[in-house]
Design an enzyme around this catalytic site. Structure first.
Site, PDB file in Angstrom:
ATOM      1  N   CYS A  79      23.910  30.179  28.112  1.00 17.36           N
ATOM      2  CA  CYS A  79      25.338  30.444  27.879  1.00 17.36           C
ATOM      3  C   CYS A  79      25.946  29.331  27.035  1.00 17.36           C
ATOM      4  O   CYS A  79      26.764  29.583  26.135  1.00 17.36           O
ATOM      5  CB  CYS A  79      26.081  30.545  29.208  1.00 17.36           C
ATOM      6  SG  CYS A  79      25.445  31.777  30.358  1.00 17.36           S
ATOM      7  N   CYS A  82      26.004  29.362  23.060  1.00 14.91           N
ATOM      8  CA  CYS A  82      27.079  30.047  22.335  1.00 14.91           C
ATOM      9  C   CYS A  82      28.457  29.474  22.643  1.00 14.91           C
ATOM     10  O   CYS A  82      29.326  29.433  21.764  1.00 14.91           O
ATOM     11  CB  CYS A  82      27.078  31.535  22.673  1.00 14.91           C
ATOM     12  SG  CYS A  82      25.659  32.459  22.066  1.00 14.91           S
ATOM     13  N   CYS A 180      48.901  49.910  48.848  1.00 13.12           N
ATOM     14  CA  CYS A 180      48.968  48.456  48.602  1.00 13.12           C
ATOM     15  C   CYS A 180      50.418  48.005  48.463  1.00 13.12           C
ATOM     16  O   CYS A 180      50.807  46.930  48.943  1.00 13.12           O
ATOM     17  CB  CYS A 180      48.212  48.099  47.318  1.00 13.12           C
ATOM     18  SG  CYS A 180      46.567  48.782  47.141  1.00 13.12           S
ATOM     19  N   CYS A 183      52.709  46.834  51.555  1.00  9.75           N
ATOM     20  CA  CYS A 183      52.595  45.463  52.040  1.00  9.75           C
ATOM     21  C   CYS A 183      53.056  44.457  50.988  1.00  9.75           C
ATOM     22  O   CYS A 183      53.869  43.576  51.250  1.00  9.75           O
ATOM     23  CB  CYS A 183      51.152  45.150  52.427  1.00  9.75           C
ATOM     24  SG  CYS A 183      50.621  45.879  53.990  1.00  9.75           S
ATOM     25  N   HIS A 184      52.529  44.600  49.770  1.00  6.81           N
ATOM     26  CA  HIS A 184      52.618  43.515  48.798  1.00  6.81           C
ATOM     27  C   HIS A 184      53.819  43.590  47.862  1.00  6.81           C
ATOM     28  O   HIS A 184      54.117  42.613  47.176  1.00  6.81           O
ATOM     29  CB  HIS A 184      51.326  43.445  47.996  1.00  6.81           C
ATOM     30  CG  HIS A 184      50.124  43.190  48.849  1.00  6.81           C
ATOM     31  ND1 HIS A 184      50.014  42.059  49.634  1.00  6.81           N
ATOM     32  CD2 HIS A 184      49.005  43.931  49.076  1.00  6.81           C
ATOM     33  CE1 HIS A 184      48.857  42.100  50.292  1.00  6.81           C
ATOM     34  NE2 HIS A 184      48.243  43.224  49.981  1.00  6.81           N
ATOM     35  N   ARG A 221      37.563  41.595  48.012  1.00  3.61           N
ATOM     36  CA  ARG A 221      38.866  41.596  48.694  1.00  3.61           C
ATOM     37  C   ARG A 221      39.471  42.998  48.678  1.00  3.61           C
ATOM     38  O   ARG A 221      40.057  43.441  49.672  1.00  3.61           O
ATOM     39  CB  ARG A 221      39.812  40.609  48.017  1.00  3.61           C
ATOM     40  CG  ARG A 221      41.146  40.447  48.748  1.00  3.61           C
ATOM     41  CD  ARG A 221      40.956  39.734  50.071  1.00  3.61           C
ATOM     42  NE  ARG A 221      42.158  39.764  50.886  1.00  3.61           N
ATOM     43  CZ  ARG A 221      42.373  40.616  51.893  1.00  3.61           C
ATOM     44  NH1 ARG A 221      41.461  41.526  52.206  1.00  3.61           N
ATOM     45  NH2 ARG A 221      43.470  40.565  52.592  1.00  3.61           N
ATOM     46  N   CYS A 225      40.561  45.395  51.874  1.00  4.97           N
ATOM     47  CA  CYS A 225      41.868  46.037  52.056  1.00  4.97           C
ATOM     48  C   CYS A 225      41.703  47.527  52.333  1.00  4.97           C
ATOM     49  O   CYS A 225      42.387  48.086  53.203  1.00  4.97           O
ATOM     50  CB  CYS A 225      42.737  45.829  50.813  1.00  4.97           C
ATOM     51  SG  CYS A 225      43.401  44.164  50.644  1.00  4.97           S
TER      52      CYS A 225
END
Length: 264
Positions: A79, A82, A180, A183-184, A221, A225
């Site tokens: 890696c 480059c 989602c 809640c968020h 994650r 959820c």
């Protein structure tokens, strides 16, 4: 798993509109100036753990990724060949992913970009999601962008992916019939037992979760959820989860990259 389901159940009991099983929640937006990293909702001890580069367990994966970044493939390419010995060519790259791959026209996240580079430039096999090697390389690339504000492109071919991710964020699912956004967007800052609900941003991932006692990707994650609302988690690397990642990145625009973050 039981704890996640219990938290989801408690959220149901706190939501006044949870009785409409076929209704998509109104798309409540975060007001300007209200975007807050999940870091601000952590206990001081957890914040201190993230802030200490020696104590933060996520750096075990960053160090692993650093070593892999400099490891040459059979064709002699690493890696670093480059992207520079210190990864200087990737200094802010992670803050701008997911992004459309020009060759395929598909949306790729950091994990996907790493695997494409392995196949196209190193003649190597792709790494499995949640393998320590892929987590390590992803953590190293994300760490190079630490402190860089998140900013993704949702124009052109990315627009339909963004819309797909947005729809997922606002769609109720699972036996608990939760989206989602409930809640968020609508309940962030409120208490669920001893926890404070965050705004659900992904700027700390890949990261170390105390609940896992391990390091994981943002897609891990997301799967947690979905399991928490008793919905069937999608496969790692699914188009839908990549679309959700793009939506979340745009939703968190301007927040600094924190990986390797530490979360509850």
């Amino acid at each position: 798993m039981m704890r996640a389901c219990l938290l989801a159940f408690l959220t149901v009991t706190a939501c006044t509109e949870a009785s409409a099983p076929d209704t998509t929640p109104e798309r409540t937006r975060l007001a300007p100036g209200e975007i807050r990293s999940g870091y601000t909702f952590l206990q001081p001890q957890t914040q201190a753990l993230q802030d200490d580069d020696f104590a933060n367990p996520g750096f075990l994966w960053v160090d692993r990724g650093d070593a892999l970044f400099h490891e040459a493939a059979a064709n002699g390419k690493s890696c670093a060949s480059c992207h520079g010995e210190e990864g200087e060519e990737l200094a802010s790259a992670a803050a701008h992913y997911p992004a459309i791959d020009e060759d395929s026209g598909e949306l790729v996240n950091i994990e996907g970009r790493i695997n494409l580079c392995r196949a196209r430039h190193q003649e190597r096999e792709p790494l499995d999601y949640e393998s320590d090697d892929l987590l390590g390389l992803t953590a190293y690339v994300a760490y190079l962008a630490r402190g860089v504000p998140m900013s993704v492109d949702i124009s052109g071919a990315a627009q339909s992916w963004y819309e797909k991710g947005e729809d997922y964020f606002y769609t109720r699912r699972g036996q608990f019939n939760l989206a989602c956004s409930q809640c968020h967007n609508e309940s962030w800052g409120k208490k669920l037992r001893g926890d404070t609900i965050s705004q659900g941003h992904g700027n700390a991932f890949p990261g170390y979760r105390l609940e896992w006692q391990s390091f994981g990707s943002l897609q891990r994650r997301l799967r947690d959820c979905d399991s928490g609302v008793r919905a069937e988690p999608l496969d790692y690397g699914s188009d839908t989860y990549k679309a959700v990642e793009l939506y979340l990145a745009k939703r968190a625009e301007g927040l600094a990259m924190e990986s390797p973050g530490v979360r509850r």
